[in-house]
Motif scaffolding. Structure first.
Motif, mmCIF file in Angstrom:
data_model
loop_
_atom_site.group_PDB
_atom_site.id
_atom_site.type_symbol
_atom_site.label_atom_id
_atom_site.label_comp_id
_atom_site.label_asym_id
_atom_site.label_seq_id
_atom_site.Cartn_x
_atom_site.Cartn_y
_atom_site.Cartn_z
ATOM 1 N N GLN A 25 0.811 -1.205 0.000
ATOM 2 C CA GLN A 25 0.000 0.000 0.000
ATOM 3 C C GLN A 25 0.856 1.273 0.000
ATOM 4 O OE1 GLN A 25 -3.264 -0.213 2.977
ATOM 5 N NE2 GLN A 25 -2.622 -2.338 3.240
ATOM 6 N N ARG A 136 0.779 7.179 -7.512
ATOM 7 C CA ARG A 136 -0.323 7.673 -6.681
ATOM 8 C C ARG A 136 -1.675 7.274 -7.275
ATOM 9 N NH1 ARG A 136 3.060 12.982 -5.905
ATOM 10 N NH2 ARG A 136 3.505 12.969 -3.668
ATOM 11 N N SER A 137 -1.755 7.220 -8.592
ATOM 12 C CA SER A 137 -3.012 6.844 -9.237
ATOM 13 C C SER A 137 -3.364 5.388 -8.961
ATOM 14 C CB SER A 137 -2.932 7.084 -10.749
ATOM 15 O OG SER A 137 -2.115 6.116 -11.388
ATOM 16 N N ARG A 138 -2.388 4.613 -8.546
ATOM 17 C CA ARG A 138 -2.633 3.230 -8.134
ATOM 18 C C ARG A 138 -3.112 3.156 -6.681
ATOM 19 N NH1 ARG A 138 0.940 -1.124 -10.673
ATOM 20 N NH2 ARG A 138 1.708 -0.252 -12.640
ATOM 21 N N GLY A 139 -3.171 4.304 -6.015
ATOM 22 C CA GLY A 139 -3.583 4.331 -4.619
ATOM 23 C C GLY A 139 -2.457 4.106 -3.636
ATOM 24 N N LEU A 140 -1.225 4.228 -4.097
ATOM 25 C CA LEU A 140 -0.067 3.988 -3.239
ATOM 26 C C LEU A 140 0.344 5.247 -2.482
ATOM 27 C CD1 LEU A 140 2.041 1.899 -5.761
ATOM 28 C CD2 LEU A 140 0.979 1.028 -3.668
ATOM 29 N N ALA A 141 0.629 5.114 -1.203
ATOM 30 C CA ALA A 141 1.242 6.188 -0.421
ATOM 31 C C ALA A 141 2.737 6.189 -0.721
ATOM 32 C CB ALA A 141 0.999 5.962 1.061
ATOM 33 N N ASP A 166 1.562 15.567 -0.175
ATOM 34 C CA ASP A 166 1.168 14.320 0.477
ATOM 35 C C ASP A 166 2.302 13.306 0.463
ATOM 36 O OD1 ASP A 166 1.173 13.844 -2.219
ATOM 37 O OD2 ASP A 166 -0.725 12.753 -2.264
#
Length: 258
Positions: A25, A136-141, A166
């Motif tokens: 993640q 980030r578009s993959r939802g990764l922090a 962020d």
């Protein structure tokens, strides 16, 4: 994304390392040799700080570079050396012990100022800003953890056009401790609300990979755009890639077959 199994990375004595199986993640990146080309960015800076520490004595400057890990014949910094893996204060302390006539805090501060100014000439390995947008578009922090100072890290990211609103950013002087201790990963996890077992560390040096293992990360990914060789990284890496330009393809085919 899950760590490969079998063929988990080994400890130095050959024992298998058990890593978490939670999907990735978050990704914590090293900076120098990972986001930026180490030789093109750091070779002139290393010479500049050595000359500063030697106070203009060319023989002493050459000796300090050698102590730092600069291989004159190969014209490169050796992986795992002071210049490749250590933070500014550690380098300054070693150079003072070798004969540089400075007070530790003053030399550390002067070196950090040179490193921060040198960020304006950082040479990226790829379009880092665009890569981060896609990740980030993959939802990764995302985060950056470096043995450089935080000010220099932020200056480099600005040079690369990376949005930091962020983004977790930590240097050796940010209060998390230095590599290979797990503090920077732990700080990233707290900031992003993630367990270490959901985080991958990406770096060019064994210090980065050891940090990942110390923190209990899901993956330790080595890149060859810095100072270490594939053989040096392989026994501690979940995977080794040429550079972060190959990271998305690695994520797409994770876990890596043994």
């Amino acid at each position: 994304m899950r760590p490969r199994d079998p063929a988990q990375p080994n400890t130095e004595d050959g024992r298998k390392v058990t890593v978490a199986s939670t999907p990735i993640q978050g990704i914590l990146f090293d900076k120098d040799g990972t986001l930026v080309d180490y030789d093109k960015t750091w070779a002139p800076l290393n010479r500049q700080v050595a000359a500063l520490a030697a106070q203009g004595d060319p023989d002493l400057a050459a000796r300090l570079l050698e102590i730092g890990g600069y291989d004159v014949e190969a014209d490169r910094v050796v992986g795992g050396s002071l210049l490749a893996a250590s933070h500014t204060q550690e380098i300054a302390a070693a150079w003072i012990e070798a004969g540089a006539k400075h007070e530790l805090a003053a030399l550390t501060r002067a070196m950090d100022e040179i490193f921060a100014a040198g960020a304006q000439h950082a040479v990226p390995v790829t379009d880092v800003a665009d890569l981060f947008r896609r990740l980030r578009s993959r939802g990764l922090a995302l985060g950056v953890a470096t043995s450089d100072g935080e000010a220099a890290a932020r200056a480099t990211l600005a040079r690369l056009g990376v949005e930091t609103d962020d983004l977790f950013v930590a240097g050796y002087d940010s209060g998390f401790g230095g590599k290979p201790k797990p503090g920077m990963v732990e700080g990233f996890c707290r900031a992003m609300g993630l367990p270490a077992g959901a985080v991958a560390v990406v770096g060019d040096n064994l210090h980065d990979l050891e940090m990942a293992h110390a923190a209990g990360c899901a993956a330790a990914i080595g890149v060859l755009s810095g100072t270490a060789t594939a053989d040096e990284l392989a026994h501690r890496a979940s995977a080794v890639i040429a550079s972060i330009a190959e990271l998305e393809a690695l994520l797409d085919r994770w876990p890596v077959p043994a």
